[in-house]
Design an enzyme around this catalytic site. Structure first.
Site, mmCIF file in Angstrom:
data_model
loop_
_atom_site.group_PDB
_atom_site.id
_atom_site.type_symbol
_atom_site.label_atom_id
_atom_site.label_comp_id
_atom_site.label_asym_id
_atom_site.label_seq_id
_atom_site.Cartn_x
_atom_site.Cartn_y
_atom_site.Cartn_z
ATOM 1 N N GLU A 18 0.839 -1.205 0.000
ATOM 2 C CA GLU A 18 0.000 0.000 0.000
ATOM 3 C C GLU A 18 0.872 1.253 0.000
ATOM 4 O O GLU A 18 2.092 1.185 0.146
ATOM 5 C CB GLU A 18 -0.908 0.030 1.244
ATOM 6 C CG GLU A 18 -2.307 -0.550 1.024
ATOM 7 C CD GLU A 18 -3.236 0.391 0.268
ATOM 8 O OE1 GLU A 18 -2.755 1.449 -0.220
ATOM 9 O OE2 GLU A 18 -4.419 0.074 0.148
ATOM 10 N N ARG A 121 -7.544 1.531 12.535
ATOM 11 C CA ARG A 121 -6.153 1.621 12.102
ATOM 12 C C ARG A 121 -5.982 2.785 11.129
ATOM 13 O O ARG A 121 -6.927 3.220 10.476
ATOM 14 C CB ARG A 121 -5.684 0.322 11.452
ATOM 15 C CG ARG A 121 -6.257 0.045 10.055
ATOM 16 C CD ARG A 121 -5.429 -1.053 9.403
ATOM 17 N NE ARG A 121 -5.891 -1.496 8.104
ATOM 18 C CZ ARG A 121 -5.595 -0.913 6.933
ATOM 19 N NH1 ARG A 121 -4.904 0.213 6.914
ATOM 20 N NH2 ARG A 121 -6.018 -1.429 5.800
ATOM 21 N N ASN A 123 -4.880 4.495 7.690
ATOM 22 C CA ASN A 123 -4.942 4.057 6.310
ATOM 23 C C ASN A 123 -4.085 5.003 5.468
ATOM 24 O O ASN A 123 -3.037 5.448 5.914
ATOM 25 C CB ASN A 123 -6.401 4.013 5.843
ATOM 26 C CG ASN A 123 -6.583 3.208 4.585
ATOM 27 O OD1 ASN A 123 -6.015 2.136 4.445
ATOM 28 N ND2 ASN A 123 -7.377 3.705 3.659
ATOM 29 N N ASN A 173 -9.541 7.295 1.804
ATOM 30 C CA ASN A 173 -8.468 6.619 1.083
ATOM 31 C C ASN A 173 -7.724 7.608 0.198
ATOM 32 O O ASN A 173 -7.576 8.762 0.570
ATOM 33 C CB ASN A 173 -9.037 5.429 0.293
ATOM 34 C CG ASN A 173 -8.163 4.199 0.386
ATOM 35 O OD1 ASN A 173 -6.942 4.276 0.300
ATOM 36 N ND2 ASN A 173 -8.776 3.048 0.568
ATOM 37 N N ASP A 230 -9.490 2.358 -4.413
ATOM 38 C CA ASP A 230 -8.489 2.400 -3.341
ATOM 39 C C ASP A 230 -7.574 3.604 -3.544
ATOM 40 O O ASP A 230 -8.028 4.725 -3.583
ATOM 41 C CB ASP A 230 -7.727 1.077 -3.321
ATOM 42 C CG ASP A 230 -7.063 0.767 -1.994
ATOM 43 O OD1 ASP A 230 -6.644 1.701 -1.298
ATOM 44 O OD2 ASP A 230 -6.942 -0.428 -1.649
#
Length: 322
Positions: A18, A121, A123, A173, A230
Protein backbone atom coordinates in the site's frame (compact mmCIF):
# COMPACT_ATOMS: atom_id res chain seq x y z
CA UNK A 1 -4.66 3.97 -28.74
CA UNK A 2 -1.02 3.16 -28.04
CA UNK A 3 -0.36 0.08 -25.96
CA UNK A 4 0.42 0.30 -22.27
CA UNK A 5 3.65 -1.30 -21.11
CA UNK A 6 3.40 -3.19 -17.83
CA UNK A 7 6.37 -4.72 -16.06
CA UNK A 8 7.27 -6.05 -12.65
CA UNK A 9 9.39 -3.35 -11.03
CA UNK A 10 10.06 -5.11 -7.74
CA UNK A 11 9.09 -8.61 -6.64
CA UNK A 12 8.36 -7.37 -3.13
CA UNK A 13 6.18 -10.27 -1.97
CA UNK A 14 3.88 -8.02 0.06
CA UNK A 15 1.01 -9.38 2.07
CA UNK A 16 -0.75 -6.00 1.82
CA UNK A 17 1.28 -3.58 -0.28
CA UNK A 18 0.00 0.00 0.00
CA UNK A 19 0.79 3.72 0.06
CA UNK A 20 3.31 4.07 -2.81
CA UNK A 21 4.95 7.48 -2.97
CA UNK A 22 7.74 8.83 -5.19
CA UNK A 23 10.38 10.88 -3.37
CA UNK A 24 11.92 13.13 -6.03
CA UNK A 25 14.64 14.30 -3.63
CA UNK A 26 16.17 10.81 -3.51
CA UNK A 27 14.65 9.26 -6.68
CA UNK A 28 13.16 6.56 -4.48
CA UNK A 29 9.79 4.85 -4.53
CA UNK A 30 8.57 4.10 -1.00
CA UNK A 31 5.65 1.84 -0.14
CA UNK A 32 4.49 -0.21 2.83
CA UNK A 33 3.42 -3.75 3.61
CA UNK A 34 0.82 -3.07 6.27
CA UNK A 35 0.39 -6.59 7.60
CA UNK A 36 4.09 -7.47 7.56
CA UNK A 37 5.05 -4.22 9.35
CA UNK A 38 7.57 -3.23 6.67
CA UNK A 39 8.52 -0.11 4.77
CA UNK A 40 9.91 -0.84 1.31
CA UNK A 41 12.19 1.40 -0.73
CA UNK A 42 12.92 0.84 -4.41
CA UNK A 43 15.42 2.69 -6.60
CA UNK A 44 14.59 2.35 -10.31
CA UNK A 45 18.03 3.56 -11.39
CA UNK A 46 19.90 0.76 -9.64
CA UNK A 47 17.11 -1.72 -9.02
CA UNK A 48 18.01 -1.70 -5.33
CA UNK A 49 15.25 -2.89 -3.02
CA UNK A 50 15.46 -2.46 0.75
CA UNK A 51 13.05 -3.06 3.61
CA UNK A 52 12.76 -1.54 7.06
CA UNK A 53 11.17 -3.85 9.63
CA UNK A 54 9.14 -2.15 12.35
CA UNK A 55 7.42 -3.56 15.40
CA UNK A 56 3.94 -2.32 14.50
CA UNK A 57 1.91 -2.22 11.28
CA UNK A 58 2.29 0.91 9.17
CA UNK A 59 -0.71 2.49 7.48
CA UNK A 60 1.22 4.94 5.32
CA UNK A 61 4.53 6.75 4.87
CA UNK A 62 5.34 10.20 3.50
CA UNK A 63 8.63 11.98 2.82
CA UNK A 64 9.79 14.98 4.83
CA UNK A 65 12.03 17.99 4.26
CA UNK A 66 14.87 15.82 5.59
CA UNK A 67 15.61 13.18 2.89
CA UNK A 68 16.82 10.79 5.57
CA UNK A 69 13.55 10.91 7.53
CA UNK A 70 10.10 9.56 6.68
CA UNK A 71 6.89 9.99 8.60
CA UNK A 72 5.03 6.77 9.31
CA UNK A 73 1.50 6.29 10.64
CA UNK A 74 1.71 3.37 13.04
CA UNK A 75 -1.55 1.54 13.36
CA UNK A 76 -3.32 -1.09 15.37
CA UNK A 77 -3.95 -4.73 14.67
CA UNK A 78 -7.50 -5.59 13.63
CA UNK A 79 -7.60 -8.77 15.67
CA UNK A 80 -10.08 -8.42 18.55
CA UNK A 81 -7.96 -9.90 21.33
CA UNK A 82 -7.17 -8.05 24.54
CA UNK A 83 -3.47 -8.06 23.72
CA UNK A 84 -4.14 -6.51 20.34
CA UNK A 85 -6.36 -3.90 21.92
CA UNK A 86 -3.53 -3.01 24.27
CA UNK A 87 -1.13 -2.82 21.33
CA UNK A 88 -3.65 -0.64 19.54
CA UNK A 89 -3.68 1.76 22.45
CA UNK A 90 0.01 2.32 21.86
CA UNK A 91 -0.20 2.35 18.07
CA UNK A 92 -1.97 5.57 17.22
CA UNK A 93 1.12 7.60 16.44
CA UNK A 94 2.66 9.58 13.62
CA UNK A 95 6.39 8.95 14.07
CA UNK A 96 9.67 9.75 12.39
CA UNK A 97 11.58 6.89 10.76
CA UNK A 98 15.32 7.12 10.18
CA UNK A 99 15.76 5.60 6.72
CA UNK A 100 19.46 4.77 7.13
CA UNK A 101 19.18 3.27 10.61
CA UNK A 102 15.80 1.66 10.00
CA UNK A 103 14.50 2.81 13.37
CA UNK A 104 11.62 4.92 14.65
CA UNK A 105 12.24 8.14 16.49
CA UNK A 106 10.26 11.15 17.62
CA UNK A 107 6.47 10.90 17.93
CA UNK A 108 4.90 13.90 16.22
CA UNK A 109 1.24 13.30 17.06
CA UNK A 110 -1.26 10.78 18.41
CA UNK A 111 -4.93 10.33 17.57
CA UNK A 112 -7.35 11.46 20.31
CA UNK A 113 -8.29 8.74 22.79
CA UNK A 114 -11.97 9.63 22.57
CA UNK A 115 -11.98 8.68 18.89
CA UNK A 116 -11.60 5.02 19.75
CA UNK A 117 -8.97 2.34 19.51
CA UNK A 118 -10.49 -1.11 19.13
CA UNK A 119 -10.70 -2.14 15.49
CA UNK A 120 -9.29 1.14 14.17
CA UNK A 121 -6.15 1.62 12.10
CA UNK A 122 -4.44 4.28 10.04
CA UNK A 123 -4.94 4.06 6.31
CA UNK A 124 -3.73 6.16 3.39
CA UNK A 125 -2.20 9.60 3.86
CA UNK A 126 -0.44 12.32 1.86
CA UNK A 127 1.03 15.76 2.35
CA UNK A 128 -0.67 18.71 0.67
CA UNK A 129 1.31 21.06 -1.61
CA UNK A 130 1.30 23.53 1.31
CA UNK A 131 2.86 21.00 3.71
CA UNK A 132 -0.06 19.70 5.79
CA UNK A 133 -0.40 15.96 6.32
CA UNK A 134 -3.82 14.47 5.66
CA UNK A 135 -4.19 10.94 7.02
CA UNK A 136 -7.18 8.68 7.40
CA UNK A 137 -8.20 6.08 9.93
CA UNK A 138 -10.49 3.21 9.02
CA UNK A 139 -12.40 0.60 10.96
CA UNK A 140 -11.47 -2.99 10.25
CA UNK A 141 -15.18 -3.86 10.08
CA UNK A 142 -15.90 -1.18 7.50
CA UNK A 143 -17.77 -3.70 5.33
CA UNK A 144 -20.22 -4.03 8.23
CA UNK A 145 -20.83 -0.29 8.26
CA UNK A 146 -18.23 0.81 10.82
CA UNK A 147 -16.86 4.21 9.80
CA UNK A 148 -13.53 6.04 9.90
CA UNK A 149 -12.21 9.61 10.13
CA UNK A 150 -9.80 11.92 8.34
CA UNK A 151 -7.22 14.06 10.18
CA UNK A 152 -4.81 16.90 9.47
CA UNK A 153 -1.40 17.53 10.99
CA UNK A 154 -0.15 21.04 10.28
CA UNK A 155 3.58 21.86 10.18
CA UNK A 156 4.89 22.63 13.65
CA UNK A 157 1.81 21.19 15.35
CA UNK A 158 1.60 18.14 17.61
CA UNK A 159 -2.17 17.76 17.26
CA UNK A 160 -4.06 15.55 14.83
CA UNK A 161 -7.21 17.56 14.09
CA UNK A 162 -10.33 15.93 12.72
CA UNK A 163 -11.21 17.04 9.18
CA UNK A 164 -13.93 14.56 8.23
CA UNK A 165 -16.19 13.03 10.87
CA UNK A 166 -17.58 9.46 10.74
CA UNK A 167 -20.92 10.73 9.45
CA UNK A 168 -19.06 12.40 6.56
CA UNK A 169 -16.70 9.63 5.46
CA UNK A 170 -16.91 5.85 5.53
CA UNK A 171 -13.38 4.74 4.63
CA UNK A 172 -11.01 7.61 3.71
CA UNK A 173 -8.47 6.62 1.08
CA UNK A 174 -6.35 7.92 -1.82
CA UNK A 175 -5.88 11.69 -2.18
CA UNK A 176 -4.72 13.97 -4.99
CA UNK A 177 -4.53 17.76 -5.40
CA UNK A 178 -5.24 19.98 -8.41
CA UNK A 179 -3.48 23.16 -7.31
CA UNK A 180 -4.62 25.23 -10.28
CA UNK A 181 -8.25 24.61 -9.37
CA UNK A 182 -7.73 24.83 -5.60
CA UNK A 183 -9.26 21.41 -4.94
CA UNK A 184 -8.36 18.10 -3.36
CA UNK A 185 -9.84 14.77 -4.45
CA UNK A 186 -10.23 11.83 -2.13
CA UNK A 187 -11.55 8.30 -2.39
CA UNK A 188 -14.15 7.00 0.03
CA UNK A 189 -13.75 3.25 -0.41
CA UNK A 190 -16.72 2.45 1.81
CA UNK A 191 -19.08 4.68 -0.17
CA UNK A 192 -17.34 3.71 -3.45
CA UNK A 193 -17.02 7.38 -4.39
CA UNK A 194 -14.46 9.93 -5.48
CA UNK A 195 -15.13 13.36 -3.97
CA UNK A 196 -13.78 16.80 -4.90
CA UNK A 197 -13.43 19.41 -2.15
CA UNK A 198 -12.44 23.05 -2.27
CA UNK A 199 -9.36 23.67 -0.15
CA UNK A 200 -8.20 26.18 2.44
CA UNK A 201 -4.80 27.86 2.60
CA UNK A 202 -3.16 24.60 3.70
CA UNK A 203 -4.70 22.44 0.98
CA UNK A 204 -7.24 20.90 3.38
CA UNK A 205 -10.98 20.40 2.79
CA UNK A 206 -12.83 23.70 3.22
CA UNK A 207 -16.26 24.32 4.72
CA UNK A 208 -18.85 26.98 4.03
CA UNK A 209 -20.32 29.42 6.53
CA UNK A 210 -22.94 26.85 7.52
CA UNK A 211 -20.21 24.30 8.35
CA UNK A 212 -20.92 22.04 5.40
CA UNK A 213 -18.15 20.77 3.15
CA UNK A 214 -17.68 22.62 -0.12
CA UNK A 215 -17.66 19.39 -2.04
CA UNK A 216 -19.17 17.44 -4.90
CA UNK A 217 -19.17 13.77 -5.88
CA UNK A 218 -17.08 13.12 -8.99
CA UNK A 219 -17.79 9.42 -9.31
CA UNK A 220 -20.03 6.87 -7.65
CA UNK A 221 -19.62 3.38 -9.06
CA UNK A 222 -21.31 0.98 -6.62
CA UNK A 223 -20.30 -2.68 -6.86
CA UNK A 224 -21.42 -3.77 -3.38
CA UNK A 225 -17.71 -3.65 -2.48
CA UNK A 226 -16.77 -6.22 -5.11
CA UNK A 227 -14.31 -3.81 -6.79
CA UNK A 228 -13.41 -1.17 -4.24
CA UNK A 229 -11.72 2.10 -5.30
CA UNK A 230 -8.49 2.40 -3.34
CA UNK A 231 -5.33 4.48 -3.86
CA UNK A 232 -5.34 7.36 -6.36
CA UNK A 233 -3.03 9.61 -8.40
CA UNK A 234 -3.57 12.56 -10.74
CA UNK A 235 -1.97 13.20 -14.15
CA UNK A 236 -0.99 16.43 -15.89
CA UNK A 237 -4.34 16.52 -17.72
CA UNK A 238 -6.15 16.52 -14.39
CA UNK A 239 -7.43 12.96 -14.82
CA UNK A 240 -7.63 10.62 -11.85
CA UNK A 241 -6.04 7.16 -11.83
CA UNK A 242 -7.50 4.77 -9.26
CA UNK A 243 -6.52 1.23 -8.28
CA UNK A 244 -9.67 -0.89 -8.17
CA UNK A 245 -9.30 -3.51 -5.47
CA UNK A 246 -10.02 -7.10 -6.53
CA UNK A 247 -10.52 -6.02 -10.17
CA UNK A 248 -7.09 -6.68 -11.62
CA UNK A 249 -7.07 -3.19 -13.10
CA UNK A 250 -6.41 0.52 -12.76
CA UNK A 251 -9.07 2.91 -14.02
CA UNK A 252 -8.74 6.50 -15.27
CA UNK A 253 -11.59 8.96 -14.64
CA UNK A 254 -12.30 12.40 -16.02
CA UNK A 255 -12.16 14.51 -12.85
CA UNK A 256 -14.87 16.87 -14.06
CA UNK A 257 -17.48 14.46 -15.42
CA UNK A 258 -16.58 11.25 -13.59
CA UNK A 259 -16.57 9.45 -16.95
CA UNK A 260 -14.37 6.39 -17.19
CA UNK A 261 -11.71 7.20 -19.78
CA UNK A 262 -9.56 4.10 -19.66
CA UNK A 263 -9.28 0.74 -17.94
CA UNK A 264 -5.81 -0.78 -17.78
CA UNK A 265 -5.54 -4.47 -16.98
CA UNK A 266 -2.79 -5.83 -14.75
CA UNK A 267 -1.15 -9.27 -14.52
CA UNK A 268 -2.40 -9.59 -10.92
CA UNK A 269 -5.89 -9.64 -9.42
CA UNK A 270 -5.50 -7.44 -6.35
CA UNK A 271 -4.08 -3.95 -6.94
CA UNK A 272 -4.25 -1.58 -3.99
CA UNK A 273 -2.80 1.85 -4.78
CA UNK A 274 -0.91 3.81 -7.40
CA UNK A 275 1.40 6.82 -7.77
CA UNK A 276 3.36 8.45 -10.55
CA UNK A 277 7.13 8.16 -10.35
CA UNK A 278 10.33 8.38 -12.35
CA UNK A 279 12.46 11.41 -13.13
CA UNK A 280 9.73 12.83 -15.38
CA UNK A 281 6.87 11.17 -13.48
CA UNK A 282 6.41 9.11 -16.62
CA UNK A 283 5.54 5.83 -14.89
CA UNK A 284 2.52 4.77 -12.86
CA UNK A 285 3.61 2.46 -10.04
CA UNK A 286 1.01 0.07 -8.62
CA UNK A 287 1.19 -1.83 -5.33
CA UNK A 288 -0.60 -5.16 -4.90
CA UNK A 289 -1.51 -7.66 -2.23
CA UNK A 290 -1.17 -11.38 -1.68
CA UNK A 291 -3.29 -13.92 -3.57
CA UNK A 292 -3.93 -17.48 -2.49
CA UNK A 293 -4.78 -20.80 -4.09
CA UNK A 294 -3.72 -22.49 -7.30
CA UNK A 295 -5.00 -19.58 -9.40
CA UNK A 296 -2.75 -17.03 -7.70
CA UNK A 297 -1.07 -14.69 -10.17
CA UNK A 298 2.70 -14.78 -10.62
CA UNK A 299 4.43 -12.09 -8.56
CA UNK A 300 1.32 -11.22 -6.56
CA UNK A 301 2.23 -8.77 -3.83
CA UNK A 302 4.77 -7.16 -6.14
CA UNK A 303 5.27 -3.57 -7.29
CA UNK A 304 4.34 -3.04 -10.94
CA UNK A 305 5.29 -0.24 -13.31
CA UNK A 306 3.00 1.02 -16.06
CA UNK A 307 4.19 3.20 -18.94
CA UNK A 308 1.13 4.78 -20.53
CA UNK A 309 1.87 6.66 -23.76
CA UNK A 310 1.01 10.35 -23.48
CA UNK A 311 0.44 10.22 -19.72
CA UNK A 312 2.62 11.79 -17.04
CA UNK A 313 1.86 12.48 -13.42
CA UNK A 314 1.73 15.45 -11.11
CA UNK A 315 4.12 15.46 -8.16
CA UNK A 316 2.47 13.84 -5.16
CA UNK A 317 5.29 13.48 -2.66
CA UNK A 318 5.16 16.93 -1.16
CA UNK A 319 7.49 16.80 1.86
CA UNK A 320 6.26 17.39 5.38
CA UNK A 321 8.31 20.26 6.90
CA UNK A 322 10.31 19.22 9.95
Amino acid sequence: MAAVQCELACDAGCDLGESPIWDAATSTLYFVDINSKRIHSYSPASGAHRTIQLEQPIGTVVPTSNPNILLAALEASCLPSLADCLDAWLARDIVEVDVAAGTTGRVLATTPEEHGVDGMRFNDGKVSPQGTLLVGRMHCKWRDGQRGRLYRLDPGSSQLVEVLRPEEVHLPNGMAWDEAKGVVFYVDSGAETIVECQTDGQGVMRRGEDGSLLARTVSHAPTQHKHVPDGMAIDTDGNLWVALGESGSVVCYDAQTGKELRLVGLPVKRPTACTFGGEQLEHLYVTTRVESGKAASPHHGGLFRLTIPGVKGVAAAYPFPL
